[in-house]
Design a protein around this motif. Structure first.
Motif, PDB file in Angstrom:
ATOM      1  N   MET A  84       4.688 -16.326  13.844  1.00 58.21           N
ATOM      2  CA  MET A  84       3.656 -16.605  12.842  1.00 58.21           C
ATOM      3  C   MET A  84       2.556 -15.555  12.879  1.00 58.21           C
ATOM      4  N   LEU A  85       2.148 -15.150  14.063  1.00 62.48           N
ATOM      5  CA  LEU A  85       1.143 -14.088  14.173  1.00 62.48           C
ATOM      6  C   LEU A  85       1.657 -12.789  13.574  1.00 62.48           C
ATOM      7  N   GLY A  86       2.940 -12.496  13.787  1.00 60.03           N
ATOM      8  CA  GLY A  86       3.527 -11.288  13.205  1.00 60.03           C
ATOM      9  C   GLY A  86       3.519 -11.322  11.690  1.00 60.03           C
ATOM     10  N   ILE A  87       3.847 -12.470  11.123  1.00 60.24           N
ATOM     11  CA  ILE A  87       3.828 -12.600   9.661  1.00 60.24           C
ATOM     12  C   ILE A  87       2.412 -12.425   9.141  1.00 60.24           C
ATOM     13  N   PHE A  88       1.439 -13.046   9.808  1.00 62.08           N
ATOM     14  CA  PHE A  88       0.043 -12.882   9.395  1.00 62.08           C
ATOM     15  C   PHE A  88      -0.384 -11.430   9.482  1.00 62.08           C
ATOM     16  N   GLY A  89       0.110 -10.707  10.484  1.00 57.97           N
ATOM     17  CA  GLY A  89      -0.209  -9.283  10.616  1.00 57.97           C
ATOM     18  C   GLY A  89       0.314  -8.479   9.443  1.00 57.97           C
ATOM     19  N   VAL A  91       1.053  -9.643   6.409  1.00 61.49           N
ATOM     20  CA  VAL A  91       0.314 -10.040   5.210  1.00 61.49           C
ATOM     21  C   VAL A  91      -1.056  -9.375   5.201  1.00 61.49           C
ATOM     22  N   SER A  92      -1.731  -9.340   6.350  1.00 68.16           N
ATOM     23  CA  SER A  92      -3.045  -8.699   6.435  1.00 68.16           C
ATOM     24  C   SER A  92      -2.946  -7.208   6.166  1.00 68.16           C
ATOM     25  N   ALA A  93      -1.944  -6.569   6.742  1.00 67.50           N
ATOM     26  CA  ALA A  93      -1.791  -5.120   6.566  1.00 67.50           C
ATOM     27  C   ALA A  93      -1.491  -4.763   5.114  1.00 67.50           C
ATOM     28  N   SER A  94      -0.770  -5.614   4.408  1.00 71.91           N
ATOM     29  CA  SER A  94      -0.470  -5.302   3.015  1.00 71.91           C
ATOM     30  C   SER A  94      -1.639  -5.640   2.098  1.00 71.91           C
ATOM     31  N   SER A  95      -2.505  -6.552   2.512  1.00 71.21           N
ATOM     32  CA  SER A  95      -3.633  -6.953   1.673  1.00 71.21           C
ATOM     33  C   SER A  95      -4.866  -6.089   1.887  1.00 71.21           C
ATOM     34  N   VAL A  96      -5.182  -5.776   3.141  1.00 71.43           N
ATOM     35  CA  VAL A  96      -6.376  -5.002   3.478  1.00 71.43           C
ATOM     36  C   VAL A  96      -5.934  -3.769   4.257  1.00 71.43           C
ATOM     37  N   GLU A  97      -6.029  -2.619   3.627  1.00 73.56           N
ATOM     38  CA  GLU A  97      -5.580  -1.384   4.277  1.00 73.56           C
ATOM     39  C   GLU A  97      -6.393  -1.116   5.537  1.00 73.56           C
ATOM     40  N   GLY A  98      -5.698  -0.763   6.619  1.00 74.18           N
ATOM     41  CA  GLY A  98      -6.349  -0.432   7.880  1.00 74.18           C
ATOM     42  C   GLY A  98      -6.698  -1.633   8.733  1.00 74.18           C
ATOM     43  N   SER A  99      -6.384  -2.845   8.278  1.00 71.90           N
ATOM     44  CA  SER A  99      -6.737  -4.035   9.054  1.00 71.90           C
ATOM     45  C   SER A  99      -5.879  -4.177  10.310  1.00 71.90           C
ATOM     46  N   VAL A 100      -4.677  -3.638  10.277  1.00 70.46           N
ATOM     47  CA  VAL A 100      -3.791  -3.673  11.443  1.00 70.46           C
ATOM     48  C   VAL A 100      -3.386  -2.229  11.730  1.00 70.46           C
ATOM     49  N   PRO A 101      -3.995  -1.613  12.740  1.00 74.88           N
ATOM     50  CA  PRO A 101      -3.774  -0.177  12.975  1.00 74.88           C
ATOM     51  C   PRO A 101      -2.312   0.219  13.181  1.00 74.88           C
ATOM     52  N   LEU A 103       0.278  -0.992  11.757  1.00 74.88           N
ATOM     53  CA  LEU A 103       1.098  -1.208  10.570  1.00 74.88           C
ATOM     54  C   LEU A 103       0.606  -0.379   9.388  1.00 74.88           C
ATOM     55  N   LYS A 104       0.230   0.848   9.650  1.00 75.91           N
ATOM     56  CA  LYS A 104      -0.258   1.712   8.577  1.00 75.91           C
ATOM     57  C   LYS A 104       0.843   2.115   7.604  1.00 75.91           C
ATOM     58  N   PHE A 105       2.089   1.943   8.001  1.00 73.19           N
ATOM     59  CA  PHE A 105       3.211   2.322   7.138  1.00 73.19           C
ATOM     60  C   PHE A 105       3.496   1.268   6.059  1.00 73.19           C
ATOM     61  N   ILE A 106       2.833   0.121   6.125  1.00 72.93           N
ATOM     62  CA  ILE A 106       3.021  -0.936   5.122  1.00 72.93           C
ATOM     63  C   ILE A 106       2.260  -0.555   3.857  1.00 72.93           C
ATOM     64  N   ASP A 107       2.944  -0.620   2.714  1.00 74.10           N
ATOM     65  CA  ASP A 107       2.307  -0.311   1.436  1.00 74.10           C
ATOM     66  C   ASP A 107       1.302  -1.390   1.058  1.00 74.10           C
ATOM     67  N   HIS A 108       0.235  -0.960   0.374  1.00 73.54           N
ATOM     68  CA  HIS A 108      -0.774  -1.906  -0.093  1.00 73.54           C
ATOM     69  C   HIS A 108      -0.205  -2.752  -1.226  1.00 73.54           C
ATOM     70  N   TYR A 109      -0.551  -4.035  -1.214  1.00 72.35           N
ATOM     71  CA  TYR A 109      -0.082  -4.959  -2.247  1.00 72.35           C
ATOM     72  C   TYR A 109      -1.292  -5.534  -2.961  1.00 72.35           C
ATOM     73  N   ASP A 110      -1.391  -5.287  -4.270  1.00 65.41           N
ATOM     74  CA  ASP A 110      -2.537  -5.759  -5.044  1.00 65.41           C
ATOM     75  C   ASP A 110      -2.357  -7.174  -5.578  1.00 65.41           C
ATOM     76  N   GLY A 111      -1.159  -7.694  -5.517  1.00 63.88           N
ATOM     77  CA  GLY A 111      -0.892  -9.021  -6.063  1.00 63.88           C
ATOM     78  C   GLY A 111      -1.366 -10.132  -5.144  1.00 63.88           C
ATOM     79  N   ASN A 112      -1.064 -11.340  -5.533  1.00 62.20           N
ATOM     80  CA  ASN A 112      -1.418 -12.522  -4.764  1.00 62.20           C
ATOM     81  C   ASN A 112      -0.327 -12.765  -3.725  1.00 62.20           C
ATOM     82  N   VAL A 113      -0.668 -12.635  -2.447  1.00 59.57           N
ATOM     83  CA  VAL A 113       0.343 -12.814  -1.393  1.00 59.57           C
ATOM     84  C   VAL A 113       0.784 -14.263  -1.267  1.00 59.57           C
ATOM     85  N   MET A 114       0.025 -15.181  -1.830  1.00 63.37           N
ATOM     86  CA  MET A 114       0.386 -16.587  -1.781  1.00 63.37           C
ATOM     87  C   MET A 114       1.092 -17.033  -3.066  1.00 63.37           C
TER      88      MET A 114
END
Length: 127
Positions: A84-89, A91-101, A103-114
């Motif tokens: 669960m922590l990994g999934i939250f990581g 989701v956080s990395a795709s929503s807020v760039e740089g929030s998880v150092p 996981l910088k390779f994750i593309d930013h997602y502008d949509g609603n993750v929920m």
């Protein structure tokens, strides 16, 4: 809208509903002396030809000690928490760039993750 078709959501909910029905009808309810989390076996008494059980389908745990089973339960709970922590990581990395150092390779997602949770699969009920 969600990328999952409504039929897929209905299939998942139906399967989980069947498991709940099976647990309530084939076993002893935990309020009536049954063990919490205990799942009745799928055997030939209920299903023609029998079926593999959900937990330990090949029977490896039948000879394990109670202490070893308790340790395995704790390990499995911690594994689920870490997942669960990994999934939250992610989701956080795709929503807020740089929030998880890491996981910088994750593309930013502008949509609603929920988004998968925003539309009801039942046409007459909306949340």
């Amino acid at each position: 809208t969600s990328g999952d078709p409504d039929g897929a959501k209905l299939q998942i909910i139906s399967f989980v509903g069947f498991l709940e029905f099976w647990r309530e009808s084939a076993g002893t309810h935990y309020m009536s002396g049954g063990k919490i989390g205990e799942m009745p076996e799928f055997d030939s008494k209920y299903i023609p030809g029998g079926a593999l059980n959900l937990y330990d389908p090949l029977g490896y745990s039948k000879s394990r000690s109670a202490e070893d089973k308790e340790r395995g339960l704790i390990v499995e709970l911690n594994n689920g928490r870490l997942a669960m922590l990994g999934i939250f990581g992610f989701v956080s990395a795709s929503s807020v760039e740089g929030s998880v150092p890491f996981l910088k390779f994750i593309d930013h997602y502008d949509g609603n993750v929920m988004a998968p949770l925003t539309k009801s699969i039942l046409p007459s009920i909306s949340f």
